[in-house]
Design a protein around this motif. Structure first.
Motif: not given
Lengths: 129, 174
Positions: B109-113, B167-174
């Motif tokens: 759920g967190e990943r989807r959000q 890039a966006d997700l990696e910058a937020r520690g995904w």
């Protein structure tokens, strides 16, 4: 609508997968060029996540049928209105202009006659006086 | 079909049947809730009905015209609301099954959000591309007809979108 079980990196709609597959024999992962696909894996995984998130949604059945019923009613009204307008003979702009000219000429003539009548009446009235 | 739909209500009904699901799906992911999606879907088809007499086939499929109407209505909707409202993921059917491990479901759920939020941080055209490709299952050629681009330009836009998302997700520690 969509079978998620068929979703693998082999059939994802990712153009780069097609490009990679042209150069990497899938049955020989030990081939040195197989390394070329490794940088693509995160994108394939991301595409898989996107496919899992953005699943097709369908409208509620009662909304779907209700909207269709209302649209059909509106379409029938629109078709009937169009048929009615088609049945009325169109008045051309030339005809319309001619009507305006005749109307203006009639009003102008009536005003002129009234002016003459008033002048004659006034003259007679003065002579009588 | 489109030509006869100008005068034949039954033909218009057939066009509706063919296209309502994909138009609804597109609008739903653009506005993020069922109420607005239903309202805008209805308005899209009423507007199409009112304007079909003026519709001229210019090579693009009829559905591209419907998407254009839907897109304009969605844009007006967002303008009227004054700001972009990120849809709640609660309203989107989860991909996990009830029998799944709860901790895994929460993580999923967190990943989807996170992914949902990242999609909405992308420029509008990229969001439209992703919705058309995944939610409406369209080919690059069909998407090109709707977005007014060539198929190859859609391919490269798609790749750029994936890179930007990652890039966006990696910058937020995904």
């Amino acid at each position: 609508m969509f079978d998620r079980s068929t979703l693998s990196w082999r059939n994802l709609p990712v153009p780069l997968v097609g490009a990679a597959r042209r150069y990497v024999p899938l049955n020989r992962p030990e081939t040195p060029v197989a390394g070329a696909i490794l940088p693509l894996m995160p994108f394939l995984s991301l595409a898989r996540d996107l496919a899992a998130l953005l699943v097709p949604v369908r409208p509620r059945a009662d909304f779907r049928t209700g909207l269709q019923r209302n649209l059909m009613a509106a379409a029938q009204q629109q078709a009937a209105r169009d048929r009615l307008f088609d049945a009325i003979p169109a008045v051309s702009s030339a005809q319309e202009n001619r009507r305006w000219i005749w109307g203006a000429a009639t009003v102008g003539s009536a005003v002129s006659l009234a002016g003459i009548a008033a002048y004659v009446w006034l003259q007679r009235h003065r002579q009588a006086a | 079909m489109v030509v006869s739909a100008k005068t034949d209500p039954e033909a218009f009904g057939e066009l509706y049947q063919r296209n309502v699901d994909r138009i609804y799906s597109y609008i739903y992911y653009r506005v993020g809730n069922i109420t607005d999606a239903e309202d805008l879907t209805a308005r899209t088809f009423y507007q199409a009905l009112g304007g079909i007499g003026r519709y001229h086939d210019q090579g693009a499929p009829f559905v591209a015209w419907l998407y254009r109407i839907a897109h304009n209505l969605v844009a007006n909707h967002h303008r009227a609301k004054g700001r972009w409202q990120l849809a709640s993921l609660d309203e989107i059917e989860p991909a996990s099954k009830p029998s799944d491990n709860p901790s895994r479901v929460a993580e999923s759920g967190e990943r989807r959000q996170a992914l949902w939020s990242a999609i909405h941080r992308q420029p509008e055209e990229r969001q439209r591309l992703l919705i058309l490709k995944f939610a409406d299952r369209m080919s690059n050629e069909e998407i090109g007809e709707i977005l007014g681009r060539t198929e190859s330009s859609i391919k490269s836009l798609y790749f750029r979108t994936l890179k930007a998302l990652r890039a966006d997700l990696e910058a937020r520690g995904w």
